[in-house]
Design a protein around this motif. Structure first.
Motif, PDB file in Angstrom:
ATOM      1  N   VAL A  48     -71.050 -62.089 -45.478  1.00 17.47           N
ATOM      2  CA  VAL A  48     -70.909 -60.673 -45.808  1.00 17.47           C
ATOM      3  C   VAL A  48     -69.673 -60.422 -46.675  1.00 17.47           C
ATOM      4  O   VAL A  48     -69.614 -59.447 -47.431  1.00 17.47           O
ATOM      5  CB  VAL A  48     -70.856 -59.820 -44.514  1.00 17.47           C
ATOM      6  CG1 VAL A  48     -70.474 -58.372 -44.808  1.00 17.47           C
ATOM      7  CG2 VAL A  48     -72.219 -59.854 -43.822  1.00 17.47           C
ATOM      8  N   LEU A  49     -68.693 -61.311 -46.611  1.00 14.36           N
ATOM      9  CA  LEU A  49     -67.503 -61.181 -47.472  1.00 14.36           C
ATOM     10  C   LEU A  49     -67.873 -61.153 -48.949  1.00 14.36           C
ATOM     11  O   LEU A  49     -67.166 -60.551 -49.765  1.00 14.36           O
ATOM     12  CB  LEU A  49     -66.538 -62.345 -47.218  1.00 14.36           C
ATOM     13  CG  LEU A  49     -65.627 -62.247 -45.996  1.00 14.36           C
ATOM     14  CD1 LEU A  49     -64.882 -63.566 -45.798  1.00 14.36           C
ATOM     15  CD2 LEU A  49     -64.642 -61.097 -46.159  1.00 14.36           C
ATOM     16  N   PHE A  50     -68.993 -61.778 -49.297  1.00 13.09           N
ATOM     17  CA  PHE A  50     -69.412 -61.862 -50.700  1.00 13.09           C
ATOM     18  C   PHE A  50     -70.323 -60.710 -51.113  1.00 13.09           C
ATOM     19  O   PHE A  50     -70.798 -60.664 -52.246  1.00 13.09           O
ATOM     20  CB  PHE A  50     -70.138 -63.187 -50.951  1.00 13.09           C
ATOM     21  CG  PHE A  50     -69.267 -64.385 -50.754  1.00 13.09           C
ATOM     22  CD1 PHE A  50     -68.446 -64.836 -51.776  1.00 13.09           C
ATOM     23  CD2 PHE A  50     -69.252 -65.056 -49.541  1.00 13.09           C
ATOM     24  CE1 PHE A  50     -67.624 -65.937 -51.593  1.00 13.09           C
ATOM     25  CE2 PHE A  50     -68.436 -66.153 -49.342  1.00 13.09           C
ATOM     26  CZ  PHE A  50     -67.612 -66.602 -50.373  1.00 13.09           C
ATOM     27  N   LEU A  51     -70.577 -59.782 -50.204  1.00 12.59           N
ATOM     28  CA  LEU A  51     -71.447 -58.644 -50.507  1.00 12.59           C
ATOM     29  C   LEU A  51     -70.633 -57.551 -51.172  1.00 12.59           C
ATOM     30  O   LEU A  51     -69.759 -56.947 -50.563  1.00 12.59           O
ATOM     31  CB  LEU A  51     -72.097 -58.115 -49.226  1.00 12.59           C
ATOM     32  CG  LEU A  51     -73.100 -56.966 -49.394  1.00 12.59           C
ATOM     33  CD1 LEU A  51     -74.310 -57.453 -50.167  1.00 12.59           C
ATOM     34  CD2 LEU A  51     -73.521 -56.423 -48.035  1.00 12.59           C
ATOM     35  N   LYS A  52     -70.925 -57.281 -52.410  1.00  9.50           N
ATOM     36  CA  LYS A  52     -70.213 -56.243 -53.141  1.00  9.50           C
ATOM     37  C   LYS A  52     -70.799 -54.878 -52.806  1.00  9.50           C
ATOM     38  O   LYS A  52     -71.989 -54.724 -52.603  1.00  9.50           O
ATOM     39  CB  LYS A  52     -70.297 -56.485 -54.648  1.00  9.50           C
ATOM     40  CG  LYS A  52     -69.563 -57.728 -55.109  1.00  9.50           C
ATOM     41  CD  LYS A  52     -69.636 -57.874 -56.622  1.00  9.50           C
ATOM     42  CE  LYS A  52     -68.878 -59.115 -57.078  1.00  9.50           C
ATOM     43  NZ  LYS A  52     -68.924 -59.255 -58.560  1.00  9.50           N
ATOM     44  N   LYS A  82     -84.747 -58.275 -58.539  1.00 16.34           N
ATOM     45  CA  LYS A  82     -84.466 -58.083 -59.958  1.00 16.34           C
ATOM     46  C   LYS A  82     -83.018 -57.661 -60.154  1.00 16.34           C
ATOM     47  O   LYS A  82     -82.452 -56.929 -59.356  1.00 16.34           O
ATOM     48  CB  LYS A  82     -85.397 -57.020 -60.540  1.00 16.34           C
ATOM     49  CG  LYS A  82     -86.867 -57.428 -60.581  1.00 16.34           C
ATOM     50  CD  LYS A  82     -87.723 -56.331 -61.203  1.00 16.34           C
ATOM     51  CE  LYS A  82     -89.197 -56.741 -61.258  1.00 16.34           C
ATOM     52  NZ  LYS A  82     -90.048 -55.661 -61.836  1.00 16.34           N
ATOM     53  N   ASN A  83     -82.432 -58.156 -61.228  1.00 14.05           N
ATOM     54  CA  ASN A  83     -81.071 -57.789 -61.621  1.00 14.05           C
ATOM     55  C   ASN A  83     -80.080 -58.016 -60.477  1.00 14.05           C
ATOM     56  O   ASN A  83     -80.155 -59.004 -59.760  1.00 14.05           O
ATOM     57  CB  ASN A  83     -81.049 -56.331 -62.100  1.00 14.05           C
ATOM     58  CG  ASN A  83     -82.041 -56.082 -63.234  1.00 14.05           C
ATOM     59  OD1 ASN A  83     -82.185 -56.938 -64.108  1.00 14.05           O
ATOM     60  ND2 ASN A  83     -82.725 -54.955 -63.218  1.00 14.05           N
ATOM     61  N   ASN A  84     -79.158 -57.069 -60.284  1.00 15.56           N
ATOM     62  CA  ASN A  84     -78.108 -57.229 -59.274  1.00 15.56           C
ATOM     63  C   ASN A  84     -78.636 -57.189 -57.846  1.00 15.56           C
ATOM     64  O   ASN A  84     -77.992 -57.705 -56.930  1.00 15.56           O
ATOM     65  CB  ASN A  84     -77.040 -56.139 -59.444  1.00 15.56           C
ATOM     66  CG  ASN A  84     -76.273 -56.280 -60.736  1.00 15.56           C
ATOM     67  OD1 ASN A  84     -76.169 -57.384 -61.282  1.00 15.56           O
ATOM     68  ND2 ASN A  84     -75.744 -55.183 -61.241  1.00 15.56           N
ATOM     69  N   LEU A  85     -79.805 -56.562 -57.644  1.00 13.30           N
ATOM     70  CA  LEU A  85     -80.350 -56.465 -56.290  1.00 13.30           C
ATOM     71  C   LEU A  85     -80.739 -57.824 -55.720  1.00 13.30           C
ATOM     72  O   LEU A  85     -80.786 -57.997 -54.503  1.00 13.30           O
ATOM     73  CB  LEU A  85     -81.570 -55.543 -56.272  1.00 13.30           C
ATOM     74  CG  LEU A  85     -81.319 -54.048 -56.027  1.00 13.30           C
ATOM     75  CD1 LEU A  85     -82.640 -53.305 -55.953  1.00 13.30           C
ATOM     76  CD2 LEU A  85     -80.515 -53.835 -54.755  1.00 13.30           C
ATOM     77  N   ALA A  86     -81.011 -58.805 -56.567  1.00 12.25           N
ATOM     78  CA  ALA A  86     -81.409 -60.125 -56.080  1.00 12.25           C
ATOM     79  C   ALA A  86     -80.304 -60.748 -55.233  1.00 12.25           C
ATOM     80  O   ALA A  86     -80.557 -61.314 -54.163  1.00 12.25           O
ATOM     81  CB  ALA A  86     -81.754 -61.040 -57.258  1.00 12.25           C
ATOM     82  N   ILE A  87     -79.050 -60.636 -55.699  1.00  8.83           N
ATOM     83  CA  ILE A  87     -77.923 -61.206 -54.957  1.00  8.83           C
ATOM     84  C   ILE A  87     -77.718 -60.446 -53.652  1.00  8.83           C
ATOM     85  O   ILE A  87     -77.521 -61.048 -52.586  1.00  8.83           O
ATOM     86  CB  ILE A  87     -76.643 -61.152 -55.813  1.00  8.83           C
ATOM     87  CG1 ILE A  87     -76.812 -62.017 -57.059  1.00  8.83           C
ATOM     88  CG2 ILE A  87     -75.439 -61.611 -55.011  1.00  8.83           C
ATOM     89  CD1 ILE A  87     -75.650 -61.962 -58.019  1.00  8.83           C
ATOM     90  N   VAL A  88     -77.767 -59.120 -53.736  1.00  7.25           N
ATOM     91  CA  VAL A  88     -77.585 -58.289 -52.545  1.00  7.25           C
ATOM     92  C   VAL A  88     -78.646 -58.601 -51.500  1.00  7.25           C
ATOM     93  O   VAL A  88     -78.343 -58.801 -50.314  1.00  7.25           O
ATOM     94  CB  VAL A  88     -77.629 -56.796 -52.922  1.00  7.25           C
ATOM     95  CG1 VAL A  88     -77.624 -55.926 -51.668  1.00  7.25           C
ATOM     96  CG2 VAL A  88     -76.458 -56.433 -53.817  1.00  7.25           C
ATOM     97  N   THR A  89     -79.912 -58.646 -51.923  1.00  5.51           N
ATOM     98  CA  THR A  89     -81.012 -58.913 -50.997  1.00  5.51           C
ATOM     99  C   THR A  89     -80.871 -60.282 -50.344  1.00  5.51           C
ATOM    100  O   THR A  89     -81.067 -60.432 -49.124  1.00  5.51           O
ATOM    101  CB  THR A  89     -82.364 -58.830 -51.736  1.00  5.51           C
ATOM    102  OG1 THR A  89     -82.503 -57.532 -52.330  1.00  5.51           O
ATOM    103  CG2 THR A  89     -83.517 -59.064 -50.782  1.00  5.51           C
ATOM    104  N   SER A  90     -80.520 -61.290 -51.139  1.00  4.55           N
ATOM    105  CA  SER A  90     -80.385 -62.650 -50.614  1.00  4.55           C
ATOM    106  C   SER A  90     -79.259 -62.753 -49.589  1.00  4.55           C
ATOM    107  O   SER A  90     -79.402 -63.409 -48.546  1.00  4.55           O
ATOM    108  CB  SER A  90     -80.134 -63.640 -51.764  1.00  4.55           C
ATOM    109  OG  SER A  90     -81.214 -63.644 -52.677  1.00  4.55           O
ATOM    110  N   ILE A  91     -78.130 -62.109 -49.882  1.00  2.93           N
ATOM    111  CA  ILE A  91     -76.992 -62.127 -48.952  1.00  2.93           C
ATOM    112  C   ILE A  91     -77.370 -61.451 -47.638  1.00  2.93           C
ATOM    113  O   ILE A  91     -77.086 -61.967 -46.548  1.00  2.93           O
ATOM    114  CB  ILE A  91     -75.767 -61.443 -49.580  1.00  2.93           C
ATOM    115  CG1 ILE A  91     -75.176 -62.334 -50.673  1.00  2.93           C
ATOM    116  CG2 ILE A  91     -74.697 -61.151 -48.522  1.00  2.93           C
ATOM    117  CD1 ILE A  91     -74.027 -61.704 -51.428  1.00  2.93           C
TER     118      ILE A  91
END
Length: 435
Positions: free
Chosen positions: A427-431, A249-258
């Motif tokens: 990992v470069l794209f992980l904020k 959900k929300n911003n965590l979706a991108i983090v989890t996928s990366i």
């Protein structure tokens, strides 16, 4: 509105006490057990191959057998750690680990051994998630990144100790001693965890079982921290959703996928390197004991790499450190075949590669702690570890078929090194989400 400070905030803000460092040390030991167990099959592989006449293709299937169980254990027991408690999950994982190692030691054939390794993997998966969440929960803000990375570094320490003790044992006994030793070591940790590791404050404050306040007060008193007089009202606490769905959900979706992709890709490279290395060294004409010593040097490099990652992460962004470690790991894995002339040259390139390979593995646990909120740390790390075990299965399996097809070691190494390289780019794209 109440000005009462919760127990978790007290632990995170106040200086760490000796009891907390005991908890961290035990969690390091648990990850060391995991490291030993996961590589136990690699230590035993040359002897198993000789006794049962295993082909490269069959060995490629057996080497990652426990990782199937780890995938299941990481997801199910990771969620169990958040819903039922980290302490019981840790104890259950140790019991499974002990039983599984014992069965593997007496296995009469490859089928029983494979089933035992799958069963053992379930326990390992639960231990990884529970130990990570527990060590993070009982660290203050100042030392959390250091402690979590050091806990993850216990994995390399376990491989090193295993190789150090097994090298002489394998000269006197057959490959089964590998599993007997693992069963005894994991059995010894059950009373340690029972006596010295309490349930996490996060779980008690969130789930609030009967007597939660008294349990929290006893834990705080035992650790030497100031004692809260009441639980914070639910409406005054920052309530965070719990469950796997919340990770997307929300911003965590991108983090989890990366994190899932990067961990999956890197773990494929990692498990190719550490699981096939003893067999590769043996195929070059060296004994099983000598092959174990080479893996021991690699894991020694891993100990230094993991500790270095923990120390430097206090001053440098762990994301940048991970990118560097992953790229260097890929270079080392791809370059290893060009340093196989002597045992000394293999140990030298192995030490370099091991330092970065294990630093990257440890660093991922730091990324978990920095990316997921506390209430989702068990579920988040469990999900990433669980899906990532797909890479752990493919890492040893794919080379088995490539070797069986006649592909040269240099080509196999280059293909398998690509996982860490791609992980570094991802990992470069992980904020950075949180400290």
């Amino acid at each position: 509105m109440s000005t009462e400070i919760g127990a978790l905030e007290r632990i995170h803000q106040e200086p760490m006490k000796v009891g907390q460092w005991y908890i961290v040390a035990i969690c390091i030991g648990i990850l060391a057990l995991d490291g030993y167990d996961v590589l136990a099959i690699a230590f035993a592989a040359p002897g198993m191959t000789a006794e049962w006449g295993l082909s490269k293709a069959v060995l490629g299937i057996i080497l990652p057998a426990e990782l199937v169980g780890m995938a299941l254990g990481s997801i199910i027991m990771g969620a169990l750690a958040d819903s039922k408690g980290r302490r019981p999950t840790m104890l259950l994982g140790l019991v499974i680990l002990t039983v599984g190692m014992g069965i593997a030691g007496v296995a009469p054939n490859i089928y029983v051994l494979g089933a035992a390794r799958v069963f053992t993997g379930i326990g390992i998966g639960g231990l990884l998630a529970a130990a990570t969440a527990t060590s993070s929960d009982y660290c203050n803000n100042k030392n959390r990144s250091l402690a979590v990375v050091l806990v993850a570094g216990g994995f390399a320490f376990g491989v090193y100790l295993g190789a150090t003790f097994l090298a002489p044992l394998l000269k006197e006994y057959d490959w089964r001693v590998t599993f007997y030793l693992g069963a005894v070591l994991s059995l010894l940790f059950i009373p340690l965890v029972y006596a010295l590791v309490p349930e996490t404050i996060t779980y008690l404050e969130r789930k609030r079982p009967e007597g939660a306040l008294e349990k929290i007060q006893n834990i705080m008193r035992r650790l030497g921290h100031s004692i809260p007089t009441a639980l914070l009202p639910i409406e005054e606490k920052k309530v965070e959703p719990v469950g796997v769905k919340s990770l997307f959900k929300n911003n965590l979706a991108i983090v989890t996928s990366i994190l899932i992709f990067a961990y999956f890709a890197n773990i494929a490279t990692y498990y190719y390197f550490v699981k096939w290395l003893p067999t590769i060294v043996s195929d070059l004409g060296h004994s099983a004991s000598e092959a174990t010593k080479v893996l021991g040097i690699i894991s020694l490099g891993g100990v230094f790499g993991s500790i270095g990652m923990g120390i430097v992460a206090r001053f440098v962004s762990i994301r940048i450190l991970m990118v560097v470690s992953l790229i260097c790991a890929a270079i080392g894995v791809a370059g290893f075949p060009y340093f196989t002339e002597t045992l000394t040259s293999m140990k030298q390139i192995g030490f370099f590669t091991g330092a970065f390979v294990f630093a990257a593995i440890s660093g991922f646990f730091g990324l978990f702690a920095a990316s997921f909120p506390s209430s989702l740390l068990g579920s988040g790390s469990g999900l990433v570890l669980g899906i990532g075990r797909g890479g752990a299965v493919l890492g040893p399996m794919i080379p088995g078929f490539l070797f069986a097809a006649g592909m040269a070691l240099e080509s196999v190494a280059l293909i398998m090194a690509a996982g860490s390289f791609l992980a570094g780019l991802t990992v470069l794209f992980l904020k950075k989400q949180r400290i």
